[in-house]
Design an enzyme around this catalytic site. Structure first.
Site, short mmCIF file in Angstrom:
data_model
loop_
_atom_site.label_atom_id
_atom_site.label_comp_id
_atom_site.label_asym_id
_atom_site.label_seq_id
_atom_site.Cartn_x
_atom_site.Cartn_y
_atom_site.Cartn_z
N LYS A 67 0.86 -1.18 0.00
CA LYS A 67 0.00 0.00 0.00
C LYS A 67 0.90 1.24 0.00
CE LYS A 67 -4.53 0.89 0.34
NZ LYS A 67 -5.63 0.15 -0.32
N GLY A 71 -19.76 7.34 -0.69
CA GLY A 71 -18.83 7.86 -1.69
C GLY A 71 -18.66 6.87 -2.82
#
Length: 353
Positions: free
Chosen positions: A75, A177
């Protein structure tokens, strides 16, 4: 996840002129190069950013393992406000740092980054997925992320209610979202009653325009205390802390957010209250399945077929948890660790020169 996190590599990236300050974390490459998105977020400190990227990269290793991918976990985070600080030079400088890792890390979109951003990063390195369709990519990975969460929720409904349908069930979605609003679409189509909350009035209004029947509540506290069957955290991590678990009236927790458990032990508190928790990194793996498919030349039908398997994987985790007498989160960790160990081991077989 069990055990202490021991990352293979953590890289700090800085380019003062463009404003880039990023951290790339590679947790494990036992199954292949580390794949995980880039989060662009205004962290309050470098320490907060580092803690987040370490947790997220570790979760990606487990997620990719249980998704059946030959990919490790990684990540990255870029520290800053994406609406104010993001620029072409910054993203291309970031691409250069990714390229310096020689393919050990493949990036994609995450909070604050989009397919168009990945197109810019890809001008400096080929180790990018989640590009726009116009540039041969998979596009917005939230499509299959939401689809995968829905498959996991169907499995949880099958386990708890005896049917995979959410028809007539009341589902609370926190955060509408990228992923949350798509999940609402799927739930409404399936006949569920949906309640939502979001800190963004614009995000709420977008959902209300598409689905006027959706109920809106003020915040997470009101949502989790409401009379709902399923709680779907789809905002940032840490949604399930001790107070939330005590307040929660839902039978199932299944959502798209990463790292939903605020601290170790929350999974046991959920189990003790009879609340079925669908491990986040299992049910939200549709997005990584989508962008991973891009590596060999993207095909949406093939990627969707892979994401459909999240339903069976989630059921397997519930069955394993019941058999072993442990919470589903523990069962999922064990299955992921087993695959990383057993499949990763064969990479040590000598192939000759």
């Amino acid at each position: 996840m069990s055990g202490q996190a021991k990352h293979e590599q953590v890289v700090f990236c800085s380019d003062e002129r463009s404003g880039l300050y990023a951290i790339i974390a590679i947790y494990n490459t036992a199954l292949g190069p580390a794949l995980g998105g880039t989060r662009f977020y205004p962290y309050e400190s470098e320490q907060a950013a580092l803690a987040d990227v370490l947790n997220l990269s570790r979760a990606m290793a487990y997620k990719n393992a249980l998704a059946g991918l030959d990919l490790g976990g990684g990540k990255a985070v870029i520290i800053g406000d994406p609406d104010r600080d993001k620029n072409e030079a910054m993203l291309r400088a970031y691409g250069r740092f990714i390229h310096s890792l020689g393919g050990r890390y493949l990036t994609a979109c995450d909070v604050g980054t989009y397919s168009e951003d990945m197109d810019l990063v890809a001008r400096e390195t080929p180790y990018v997925t989640g590009r726009t369709v116009a540039h041969g990519g998979a596009g917005d990975s939230s499509i299959l992320t939401a689809f995968g969460v829905f498959q996991g929720m169907r499995a949880a409904a099958e386990h708890s209610f005896g049917t995979p349908s959410l028809r007539g069930r009341r589902v609370g979605v926190e955060g509408v979202g990228k992923v949350g609003h798509r999940l609402v679409d799927l739930l409404v189509e399936d006949g569920a009653e949906v309640v939502i909350c979001d800190v963004s009035e614009q995000a709420v209004e977008r959902v209300r325009q598409r689905h006027p029947q959706v109920e809106v509540v003020a915040d997470q506290v009101e949502l989790t205390g409401a009379d709902i069957d399923v709680y779907a955290p789809c905002a940032l991590g840490g949604a399930l802390d001790d107070d939330t678990v005590l307040r929660l009236r839902a039978t199932i927790v299944c959502g798209g957010a990463n790292n939903q458990l605020a601290h170790p032990g929350v999974e046991k508190r959920l189990a003790d209250r009879g609340i079925l928790y669908a491990p986040d990194y299992v049910v939200n793996s549709g997005g990584v399945i989508q962008v991973a498919d891009e590596i060999g030349g993207f095909d949406m039908d093939r990627a969707r077929a892979k994401a459909t398997k999240i339903y069976a994987t989630t059921l397997k985790i519930f069955a394993t948890a019941a058999e072993d007498g442990v919470p589903p989160a523990v069962a999922a960790d064990r299955l992921a660790e087993r695959r990383m160990s057993e499949v990763g081991r064969i990479r040590g077989i000598w192939l000759g020169r």
